[in-house]
Design a protein around this motif. Structure first.
Motif, PDB file in Angstrom:
ATOM      1  N   ARG A 113     -30.364   1.780  20.772  1.00 46.61           N
ATOM      2  CA  ARG A 113     -29.464   1.315  19.717  1.00 46.61           C
ATOM      3  C   ARG A 113     -28.001   1.299  20.161  1.00 46.61           C
ATOM      4  NH1 ARG A 113     -32.066   0.425  15.123  1.00 46.61           N
ATOM      5  NH2 ARG A 113     -34.040   1.488  14.696  1.00 46.61           N
TER       6      ARG A 113
ATOM      7  N   GLU B 239     -21.923  -5.174  18.605  1.00 48.97           N
ATOM      8  CA  GLU B 239     -21.447  -5.504  17.262  1.00 48.97           C
ATOM      9  C   GLU B 239     -19.989  -5.091  17.087  1.00 48.97           C
ATOM     10  OE1 GLU B 239     -22.843  -7.162  14.771  1.00 48.97           O
ATOM     11  OE2 GLU B 239     -24.724  -7.534  15.838  1.00 48.97           O
TER      12      GLU B 239
ATOM     13  N   ASP C  40     -17.840  -7.518  18.878  1.00 49.08           N
ATOM     14  CA  ASP C  40     -18.087  -8.882  18.407  1.00 49.08           C
ATOM     15  C   ASP C  40     -18.415  -9.825  19.556  1.00 49.08           C
ATOM     16  OD1 ASP C  40     -18.359 -10.888  16.485  1.00 49.08           O
ATOM     17  OD2 ASP C  40     -16.244 -11.475  16.613  1.00 49.08           O
TER      18      ASP C  40
ATOM     19  N   PRO D 130     -19.690  -0.931   9.710  1.00 50.42           N
ATOM     20  CA  PRO D 130     -20.665  -2.027   9.640  1.00 50.42           C
ATOM     21  C   PRO D 130     -21.465  -2.227  10.924  1.00 50.42           C
ATOM     22  CG  PRO D 130     -18.601  -2.686   8.614  1.00 50.42           C
ATOM     23  CD  PRO D 130     -18.344  -1.355   9.267  1.00 50.42           C
ATOM     24  N   ALA D 131     -20.813  -2.093  12.075  1.00 50.07           N
ATOM     25  CA  ALA D 131     -21.521  -2.284  13.347  1.00 50.07           C
ATOM     26  C   ALA D 131     -22.576  -1.209  13.550  1.00 50.07           C
ATOM     27  CB  ALA D 131     -20.533  -2.276  14.513  1.00 50.07           C
TER      28      ALA D 131
ATOM     29  N   GLN E 143     -24.071   0.502  11.090  1.00 50.63           N
ATOM     30  CA  GLN E 143     -25.134   0.253  10.124  1.00 50.63           C
ATOM     31  C   GLN E 143     -26.082  -0.844  10.601  1.00 50.63           C
ATOM     32  OE1 GLN E 143     -23.073  -0.543   6.438  1.00 50.63           O
ATOM     33  NE2 GLN E 143     -22.610   1.621   6.086  1.00 50.63           N
ATOM     34  N   LYS E 144     -25.521  -1.892  11.181  1.00 49.43           N
ATOM     35  CA  LYS E 144     -26.371  -2.985  11.671  1.00 49.43           C
ATOM     36  C   LYS E 144     -27.210  -2.510  12.853  1.00 49.43           C
ATOM     37  CE  LYS E 144     -26.441  -7.826  12.927  1.00 49.43           C
ATOM     38  NZ  LYS E 144     -25.673  -9.110  12.963  1.00 49.43           N
TER      39      LYS E 144
ATOM     40  N   ALA F 138     -30.040  -0.331  11.733  1.00 50.41           N
ATOM     41  CA  ALA F 138     -31.023  -0.957  10.847  1.00 50.41           C
ATOM     42  C   ALA F 138     -31.953  -1.907  11.572  1.00 50.41           C
ATOM     43  CB  ALA F 138     -30.299  -1.707   9.724  1.00 50.41           C
ATOM     44  N   VAL F 139     -31.595  -2.307  12.786  1.00 48.84           N
ATOM     45  CA  VAL F 139     -32.392  -3.298  13.518  1.00 48.84           C
ATOM     46  C   VAL F 139     -33.811  -2.794  13.742  1.00 48.84           C
ATOM     47  CG1 VAL F 139     -32.693  -4.428  15.760  1.00 48.84           C
ATOM     48  CG2 VAL F 139     -30.443  -4.398  14.666  1.00 48.84           C
TER      49      VAL F 139
END
Length: 205
Positions: free
Chosen positions: A17, A24, A27, A195-196, A198-199, A202-203
């Motif tokens: 992860r 993320e 970007d 946010p990065a 969390q993403k 969550a993947v």
């Protein structure tokens, strides 16, 4: 930094992860190639050619032509390529690297061995479980003491935080709570709001 695509070879482990969160955060576009370690994909010749150690993650940067394995090396590379999340001044640079190596040399192996003996070993060995659990709590204490005086592990948010968060999250899932470590708990909640992060967490593949 130009827009380019990174080929990411990974799976849903704490180490797997880390680069997702990093990509993320900076970007940078990436393409995920799933290496299902539960099916032995990491031992396939085409993947061994990318990572001779048959572990995940690994990346291929199509722009530079570089192939990089080992999660810490990937984080350092992406930080240097993007100019983000790894300070360039000597003192701060090595403070981040110290705590990155703390995760690589301590948190990862110890947490991984605990998970193996507690969750996956065919024979439950109380001595092994107790030994690694005790060391996890010691490592929690080291982090808690550091975070008592810093918002993030090495001062500002960095690749040291990215490397450490998935392992702490995994330990929480395994029942090793942070209740006795308030500064670590505060950090865990703070980083978990990004946010990065969390993403990346969550993947699912």
């Amino acid at each position: 930094m130009s827009r380019k695509t990174i080929d990411l070879y990974t799976f849903t482990t704490p180490n797997g992860r880390k680069p997702i969160i990093m990509l993320e955060e900076i970007d940078l576009p990436y393409t995920v190639h799933v290496v299902d370690i539960t099916k032995g994909d990491q031992f396939q010749p085409e993947y061994v050619a990318i990572n001779p150690n048959s572990k995940i993650p690994a990346i291929i940067d199509r722009e530079t032509g570089l192939t990089i394995f080992e999660s810490a090396a990937i984080l350092i590379y992406l930080a240097q390529q993007s100019g983000k999340l790894l300070p360039t001044t000597q003192k701060e640079h090595f403070q981040v690297l110290e705590w990155l190596m703390f995760q690589i040399g301590g948190i990862g192996p110890i947490f991984g061995q605990f998970n193996h003996f507690k969750q996956h070993a065919l024979e439950k060995i109380p001595y092994a479980i107790e030994r690694y659990e005790k060391e996890i709590f010691r490592l929690y204490g080291v982090l808690d003491a550091q975070l008592a005086h810093h918002e993030y592990i090495a001062g500002d948010y960095s690749i040291a935080d990215i490397a450490t968060f998935p392992w702490i999250a995994n330990a929480e899932i395994g029942g090793l709570t942070l209740v006795a470590y308030p500064h670590l708990q505060r950090w865990f909640e703070l980083v978990g709001q990004r946010p990065a992060v969390q993403k990346g967490m969550a993947v699912k593949f």
